[in-house]
Structure formats: C-alpha cells, structure tokens
Scaffold this motif. Structure first.
Motif, short mmCIF file in Angstrom:
data_model
loop_
_atom_site.label_atom_id
_atom_site.label_comp_id
_atom_site.label_asym_id
_atom_site.label_seq_id
_atom_site.Cartn_x
_atom_site.Cartn_y
_atom_site.Cartn_z
N ALA A 132 0.84 -1.21 0.00
CA ALA A 132 0.00 0.00 0.00
C ALA A 132 0.87 1.26 0.00
N ALA A 133 1.94 1.25 0.80
CA ALA A 133 2.81 2.43 0.87
C ALA A 133 3.56 2.64 -0.45
N GLU A 134 3.98 1.55 -1.07
CA GLU A 134 4.66 1.69 -2.37
C GLU A 134 3.71 2.29 -3.41
N THR A 172 10.13 9.20 -4.85
CA THR A 172 11.07 8.21 -5.37
C THR A 172 12.17 7.80 -4.38
N LYS A 173 12.06 8.27 -3.14
CA LYS A 173 13.17 8.02 -2.21
C LYS A 173 12.86 6.91 -1.20
N SER A 174 11.86 6.09 -1.48
CA SER A 174 11.52 5.01 -0.55
C SER A 174 12.61 3.95 -0.54
N CYS A 175 12.73 3.23 0.58
CA CYS A 175 13.72 2.16 0.65
C CYS A 175 13.28 0.98 -0.22
N LEU A 176 14.27 0.23 -0.67
CA LEU A 176 14.02 -0.95 -1.51
C LEU A 176 13.65 -2.15 -0.62
N MET A 216 10.10 9.64 7.26
CA MET A 216 9.22 8.50 6.87
C MET A 216 8.86 8.54 5.40
N GLY A 217 9.07 9.71 4.74
CA GLY A 217 8.71 9.79 3.33
C GLY A 217 7.26 9.39 3.11
N ALA A 218 7.05 8.45 2.20
CA ALA A 218 5.69 8.00 1.90
C ALA A 218 5.30 6.78 2.73
#
Ligand SMILES: C[S@@+](CC[C@H](N)C(=O)[O-])C[C@H]1O[C@@H](n2cnc3c(N)ncnc32)[C@H](O)[C@@H]1O
Length: 199
Positions: free
Chosen positions: A21-23, A32-36, A60-62
């Motif tokens: 959901a967060a992705e 575009t800076k979320s962790c992989l 926390m970004g997105a």
C-alpha cells in the motif's frame, strides 16, 4: 499479490500488505526516495530481533520504510516515526490510526529525542548527515542503527564520487558502535551498527 525480485532467498516471498500500500501511495505521489525491499527486509529483521523494543525512523517519506519496520513489530513494541513534510506525514498517520503502537510525529527529526533511547533506529532523514553523534546518542545499549543509501566501495577508506566518504567512516569506526556495511543490491549498501554496552 506483488512479490519481490530480490536476492536469492527472498524471491517469491510476498511483500507485507502495508508495504504494498505504501509503495502504491509513493508511486501515486511521485515520491522516489523510498527504501528498496532488500533494505526493508533488513529493517523488519532488526525490529523482530528486539521484541518489545522501542523503534524509531527519521524521515518517513511516503511510509514504505515505516511499513517494513511495522511488519517486524511485536505486541509490546513501539514505533516512533518522524517527517517534516506535513502532507506526507498526515497520510502515513492515517494509515496507522488503527495501531496504538505507532506514533507519527510531524516536524524535525529531533522530535524523536523525547522518546529515546531506541532499540532500533532507521535514520533515513534528518540526523544522519547533520548530527551523526546525536544519532548514536539516541541508541539504547545494544540498540541497532541502520543507515541506507550508501554506494558500495571496494576500498578502505570507502570513497564516494572520488572522495573519502567521511560520514561512512564516522559510523563504521565509531568507538561506541560495532558496525559493518552490508551490500543490499549491486548499487547500494546499508551501514548497520549495534551500540556497545558500557562497562
Ligand atoms: C529517503 S526519504 C525517507 C524514505 C523512507 N524512510 C523510506 O524508507 O521509505 C527522506 C525523508 O526525510 C525527510 N527529512 C529530511 N530531513 C528531515 C528532518 N530534518 N526532519 C524530519 N524529516 C526530514 C524528507 O522530507 C524525506 O521525506
């Protein structure tokens, strides 16, 4: 159900629903800076290793990293995550309104200080670069610090864009940490450290 295409051993494993959901939310917002997922698995592992622990995330970004940390959270554990972008933070707060273990803080990363010491600290926003000593000071004895977005370097001291990466050296050689660097993808690594208990 979305599955990872990560390293051997992770292939085919379903992603936690909140991560999916967060992705999606990140993608919809163009964040575009979320962790992989490879980093996310490490976050979940670190949290699972500290049942009942106090967990923190700076930036926390997105909410992708938040979702990974949350996936490892035990019944008595707490998660504090902070983000200075109010719009991003409010959306993530909505997602965790159903879970009293999670506190979403809006503002500068130093808001975390009043909830320290931390058993796991994913420092991914403020603090990592601007006050690394303060980051280490927020760890409980045995507390785990995770920092991602490093570029693998085959030499010592590690270099980034031709220069010695002083920040990475600071964390890897800090006297209060047992730290190492873990390759999470061909192009990325995580520094992970445990705070030494004082005698
Ligand atoms: C790399 S992104 C976070 C990604 C997220 N941790 C994840 O894994 O999906 C960094 C975030 O830190 C936030 N940030 C940067 N400096 C900050 C500060 N001083 N206090 C709070 N948040 C900060 C930025 O707004 C950005 O959303």
């Amino acid at each position: 159900m979305r599955r990872e295409r990560g390293p051997v051993g992770q292939m085919g494993r379903a992603l936690p629903p909140r991560v999916v959901a967060a992705e999606r939310a990140a993608s919809a917002r163009g964040f575009t800076k979320s962790c992989l997922p490879e980093v996310g698995r490490l976050l979940a592992l670190a949290v699972a290793a500290k049942p009942g622990g106090v967990v923190a995330e700076s930036g926390m970004g997105a909410g992708v990293g938040t979702a990974w940390l949350h996936s490892g959270l035990g019944p008595g554990a707490r998660l504090f995550t902070v983000e200075r972008d109010e719009e991003l933070a409010r959306r993530v707060a909505d997602d965790y309104a159903d879970d009293e273990r999670v506190s979403v803080l809006i503002g500068d990363w130093r808001l975390l200080e009043r909830h320290a010491p931390f058993d796991v600290f994913f420092c991914d926003g403020g603090g990592k670069r601007d006050d690394p000593q303060a980051v280490i000071d927020l760890l409980a004895p045995g507390g785990l610090l995770l920092l991602d977005d490093f570029t693998p370097s085959p030499e010592w001291p590690p270099r980034f864009e031709g220069e010695v990466d002083e920040l990475r050296v600071f964390y890897l050689t800090h006297p209060d940490l047992d730290a190492t660097e873990v390759l999470t993808s061909p192009a990325g690594s995580v520094v992970i450290g445990a705070r030494r208990a004082r005698r």
